[in-house]
Every structure is written in structure tokens, then in C-alpha cells.
Scaffold this active site. Structure first.
Site, mmCIF file in Angstrom:
data_model
loop_
_atom_site.group_PDB
_atom_site.id
_atom_site.type_symbol
_atom_site.label_atom_id
_atom_site.label_comp_id
_atom_site.label_asym_id
_atom_site.label_seq_id
_atom_site.Cartn_x
_atom_site.Cartn_y
_atom_site.Cartn_z
ATOM 1 N N ASP A 95 49.540 39.530 41.690
ATOM 2 C CA ASP A 95 50.625 40.427 41.259
ATOM 3 C C ASP A 95 50.455 41.780 41.949
ATOM 4 O OD1 ASP A 95 51.653 38.486 39.450
ATOM 5 O OD2 ASP A 95 50.066 39.002 38.039
ATOM 6 N N GLU A 98 51.980 27.779 45.574
ATOM 7 C CA GLU A 98 53.394 27.703 45.161
ATOM 8 C C GLU A 98 54.191 28.914 45.645
ATOM 9 O OE1 GLU A 98 51.746 27.300 41.637
ATOM 10 O OE2 GLU A 98 51.845 25.123 41.731
HETATM 11 N N1 SAM Z 1 48.028 32.017 43.042
HETATM 12 C C1 SAM Z 1 49.305 31.441 42.638
HETATM 13 C C2 SAM Z 1 50.192 31.245 43.831
HETATM 14 O O1 SAM Z 1 49.896 31.804 44.898
HETATM 15 O O2 SAM Z 1 51.184 30.487 43.726
HETATM 16 C C3 SAM Z 1 49.974 32.287 41.540
HETATM 17 C C4 SAM Z 1 50.428 33.662 41.949
HETATM 18 S S1 SAM Z 1 51.107 34.600 40.600
HETATM 19 C C5 SAM Z 1 52.052 35.828 41.366
HETATM 20 C C6 SAM Z 1 49.696 35.525 40.028
HETATM 21 C C7 SAM Z 1 48.971 34.860 38.873
HETATM 22 O O3 SAM Z 1 47.788 35.623 38.593
HETATM 23 C C8 SAM Z 1 49.776 34.808 37.593
HETATM 24 O O4 SAM Z 1 49.834 33.486 37.115
HETATM 25 C C9 SAM Z 1 49.012 35.733 36.647
HETATM 26 O O5 SAM Z 1 49.098 35.328 35.295
HETATM 27 C C10 SAM Z 1 47.602 35.643 37.191
HETATM 28 N N2 SAM Z 1 46.777 36.816 36.847
HETATM 29 C C11 SAM Z 1 47.098 38.110 37.064
HETATM 30 N N3 SAM Z 1 46.138 38.925 36.618
HETATM 31 C C12 SAM Z 1 45.167 38.119 36.101
HETATM 32 C C13 SAM Z 1 43.920 38.373 35.472
HETATM 33 N N4 SAM Z 1 43.476 39.632 35.268
HETATM 34 N N5 SAM Z 1 43.173 37.319 35.067
HETATM 35 C C14 SAM Z 1 43.622 36.052 35.252
HETATM 36 N N6 SAM Z 1 44.808 35.754 35.840
HETATM 37 C C15 SAM Z 1 45.568 36.769 36.262
#
Ligand code: SAM
Length: 213
Positions: A118, A192
């Protein structure tokens, strides 16, 4: 990531403790016991729906993988992939990456992947970025000395910020691509988000950064 409420997710996760480890702090320093072997361990922080980690695990059966994801309604899709593929070398943790050092000790993890984290574009949210210095410290604390972070994103601002953050932390950049899909890099496994953004013509940025030895 849009998070939908999935009331059934909690139950499916609880029914598969072999895949989504319910008590990860008990494995700190002994993840070899969770996998039943001493293969290297690579983790993806913010694993989302798990496409990258499951495809990596299929391609590299000699490596163990752990996907870390905050939201159960998201990680449950990764779990469904694991149930379908019956992969012995993947586990999932439904935890906040802020607490990584509760679950891993120095050298437990051999590589950290960050994919399409993010971006948190507002300056006042910089501390939430998974490449902010406090997160880098957590990764350093669980990797061996000289351990690596492999990072991909479509977000130019987050990429620039992260290269600077790695550099200010004293890390060595060993790979940088400003357009991964139009480069010589081989063996890329798409996430994804990567499929979604690259199909819209967006560039993918990638880096590898190494902690000091
Ligand atoms: N890596 C995947 C992709 O490239 O398709 C998902 C990308 S998505 C934008 C970012 C993911 O990171 C989200 O599902 C979010 O919930 C997770 N995330 C963000 N901050 C996090 C944290 N502090 N601990 C665990 N997960 C986290």
C-alpha cells in the site's frame, strides 16, 4: 485493497491450522518444526490473496514460504488456493507485520518479498509504508546479516521513496528495474496486483536491496 466482510472466513481459517498458523509466536526460532524440514524460508509481507506465494512455492519446492496478511477476509483466498494446490511448503500468518519480531528471530527468514505494498501517499502516513525505516529494522532483525528485500510496485512515488529509504538505512541496492516487463529479467512471477496494473499498461518497478553484513 478493498476488504469485503466474509463471515465464513474465520471458520475456514480455524479449520486449517496447518496452513494458517494460529499461534505463530510458538514457532519463533523453530520454523523448521512447522515445515518438517530445514529448507530456506522466504516471506512475503502483505501477501494479499496469495497468488505470488503459491506460484513461487510451486516453482521452488526446495524453499519454504510464509505469506503475511493483516485481513482475514483477504488471506482466506490465499488459504483456498493452498487447499486446492495442497502445497507442503507454504504457510500463512494472519497478523500485522508490525509484530514480525514476535514470530521470527534473527536468521529465521532468508528473504523478504514486498509486492505492491500500500503506497500511503500522504506524508503524515509515511510510517505505515512497509519500506519505512521502522519496518526495515524489523526485517533486519529477522534476516541473517546481508539478507535481502525484493520489492515490486507499480507506484513510482512509493518506489522512489523506498529506494531512498533503503539507501538511508545503509542498504546496498543490487538490482533496480524501472520497467520490469520490458527488461531482460527472467523468471518473474506475477502477483494479482501486477497482473491488474500491467494489463492496463502501467510500468512495474522492481528492486533488490541487501542489508549490511
Ligand atoms: N502482494 C499482493 C499483490 O501484489 O497482489 C497484495 C497487494 S495489496 C495492495 C497490499 C496488501 O498488504 C493488502 O492485502 C494489505 O492488507 C496488506 N498489508 C498492508 N499492511 C500490512 C501489515 N502491516 N501487515 C500485514 N499485511 C499488511
Amino acid at each position: 485493497m478493498r476488504v469485503r466482510n466474509k463471515p465464513w472466513a474465520k471458520e475456514l481459517i480455524a479449520d486449517h491450522p496447518h496452513y494458517v498458523i494460529p499461534n505463530p509466536e510458538e514457532y519463533k526460532g523453530k520454523w523448521t518444526e512447522a515445515f518438517g524440514n530445514d529448507q530456506p524460508l522466504h516471506i512475503e509481507v502483505g501477501t494479499g490473496k496469495g497468488q505470488f506465494i503459491t506460484e513461487m512455492a510451486k516453482a521452488n519446492p526446495h524453499i519454504n514460504y510464509i505469506g503475511i496478511e493483516l485481513f482475514e477476509s483477504v488471506i482466506v483466498t490465499a488459504l483456498e488456493r493452498l487447499i486446492e494446490a495442497e502445497l507442503p511448503n507454504v504457510k500463512l500468518l494472519n497478523v500485522n507485520a508490525e509484530d514480525l519480531t514476535d514470530y521470527f528471530q534473527k536468521g529465521d527468514v532468508d528473504r523478504v518479498y514486498l509486492n505492491f505494498s500500500d503506497p500511503w501517499p500522504k506524508k503524515r502516513h509515511a510510517k505505515r509504508r512497509l519500506t519505512y525505516k521502522t519496518f526495515l529494522k524489523r526485517y533486519e532483525d529477522i534476516l541473517p546479516s546481508g539478507g535481502e528485500i525484493h520489492f515490486k510496485t507499480d507506484n513510482q512515488g512509493l518506489f522512489e521513496y523506498s529506494l531512498q529509504s533503503f539507501s538511508e538505512y545503509g542498504m546496498l541496492l543490487t538490482f533496480v528495474s524501472l520497467d520490469l516487463h520490458n527488461s531482460d529479467y527472467e523468471g518473474n512471477i506475477m502477483t494479482e496486483y501486477e497482473e491488474k496494473f500491467s494489463s492496463k499498461g502501467q510500468r512495474i518497478y522492481r528492486s533488490e536491496a541487501k542489508f549490511r553484513v
